[in-house]
Design a protein around this motif. Structure first.
Motif, short mmCIF file in Angstrom:
data_model
loop_
_atom_site.label_atom_id
_atom_site.label_comp_id
_atom_site.label_asym_id
_atom_site.label_seq_id
_atom_site.Cartn_x
_atom_site.Cartn_y
_atom_site.Cartn_z
N MET A 2 0.81 -1.20 0.00
CA MET A 2 0.00 0.00 0.00
C MET A 2 0.86 1.27 0.00
N ARG A 3 2.09 1.17 0.48
CA ARG A 3 2.95 2.34 0.51
C ARG A 3 3.65 2.59 -0.81
N ARG A 4 3.65 1.62 -1.70
CA ARG A 4 4.35 1.83 -2.96
C ARG A 4 3.65 2.89 -3.79
N ALA A 5 4.45 3.80 -4.33
CA ALA A 5 3.94 4.92 -5.12
C ALA A 5 2.97 5.77 -4.31
N ARG A 6 3.23 5.88 -3.03
CA ARG A 6 2.44 6.74 -2.14
C ARG A 6 3.03 8.15 -2.21
N LEU A 7 2.23 9.09 -2.64
CA LEU A 7 2.66 10.48 -2.72
C LEU A 7 2.23 11.23 -1.48
N GLU A 8 3.11 12.04 -0.96
CA GLU A 8 2.75 12.87 0.20
C GLU A 8 3.20 14.30 -0.04
N PHE A 9 2.27 15.22 0.11
CA PHE A 9 2.56 16.65 0.10
C PHE A 9 2.54 17.10 1.55
N ARG A 10 3.70 17.49 2.04
CA ARG A 10 3.84 17.76 3.48
C ARG A 10 4.06 19.25 3.72
N ARG A 11 2.97 19.93 4.15
CA ARG A 11 3.01 21.35 4.49
C ARG A 11 3.66 22.18 3.38
N ASP A 42 6.89 7.48 -1.62
CA ASP A 42 7.20 6.34 -0.75
C ASP A 42 8.13 6.74 0.39
N GLY A 43 7.88 7.92 0.94
CA GLY A 43 8.63 8.39 2.09
C GLY A 43 9.96 9.04 1.75
#
Length: 286
Positions: A35-44, A99-100
């Motif tokens: 589930m974390r693969r290709a997980r995009l995160e926009f952080r602040r 992915d972190g």
């Protein structure tokens, strides 16, 4: 990056475990990694424009493998969010992670392999139409190129050109919708773990748009898909809709849940009914 994860999963799968070779803990760990693969995160994330921030202190997670639609009024920063996803632009503050891993720490070639783009007004690079579809880090086979052109509904009109796929880009008059389909074919050929489409259906008829949506939810369903759209039909097929307004995320949820809000429904009104005069310097913040 993905090869390392695959190797870890292989070692995990070889551990002695329960009846079928996996303990419950191992299965949970494999699912978590998947589930974390290709997980995009926009952080602040904050991005400044000429008249102030276009996006301000925005935080958002795009789950791995999800189809996420980005909607909102003109100037809400939809295209800017799409550009941030593959580091076409960098935020002034905050971080974008895949992915972190911060995108700034990824080599350009690694990032281009991981993230592919399709645009409303694509620039067609290369001498021929075949070159324009295949342009990228790797050279696709003829079979793959034609298959993805069919998926993008570009094959039929290309074959009607005097020289077919060998037609020269500079000498071949094509419509905006045809250019979009060629750009889509290129995005499909080079789709890595993340596919970002920025309003690519703007010049497509409803039948073609429906076909493209079937490709996104079928053959490309294992990718993380971030789709900027003005069409309610596209938002309705998404796992998650992100509604941008006033520099941030106004709401997120399913299209069905958000549809109860009249202001959300208004974002899908024809542009002629909602368009306001564009001030100098406001372009590009869609």
């Amino acid at each position: 990056m993905s090869g390392v994860a695959d190797d870890r999963d292989f070692r995990l799968a070889r551990r002695p475990g329960g009846r079928y070779g996996f303990s419950p803990a191992d299965r949970a760990e494999l699912e978590r990694r998947r589930m974390r693969r290709a997980r995009l995160e926009f952080r602040r994330v904050t991005v400044q424009g000429t008249d102030g921030p276009v996006l301000e202190d925005l935080s958002l997670v795009v789950p791995g493998g999800a189809l996420v639609a980005v909607v909102g009024p003109s100037g809400a920063g939809k295209s800017l969010l799409a550009a941030l996803a593959g580091r076409l632009v960098d935020p002034d503050e905050g971080e974008v992670l895949l992915d972190g891993v911060p995108l700034r720490r990824l080599a350009r070639q690694e990032l281009r392999r991981a993230v592919a783009y399709g645009f409303e007004r694509p620039v067609l690079l290369g001498e021929t139409l075949a070159d324009a579809i295949g342009f990228g880090l790797r050279t696709p086979s003829t079979e793959e190129l034609v298959a993805q052109a069919r998926a993008a509904r570009a094959d039929a009109f290309i074959r009607h050109m005097p020289a077919g796929y060998a037609s020269r880009v500079a000498d071949t008059p094509i419509s905006g919708g045809e250019a979009q389909r060629i750009g889509l074919a290129r995005a499909f050929v080079h789709a890595g773990r993340v596919l970002v489409l920025d309003d690519v259906a703007a010049s497509l008829d409803t039948v073609t748009e429906h076909h493209i949506s079937q490709v996104l939810t079928g053959a490309l369903a294992d990718r993380t898909r971030l789709i900027v759209t003005h069409r309610a039909s596209t938002a309705a097929r998404a796992h998650l809709v992100v509604w941008l307004s006033d520099g941030g995320v106004r709401a997120r949820g399913t299209h069905h849940a958000l549809w109860a809000d009249a202001e959300y429904r208004a974002t899908f009104q024809p542009l002629s009914a909602t368009r306001k005069p564009v001030r100098s310097g406001a372009g590009g913040a869609r």
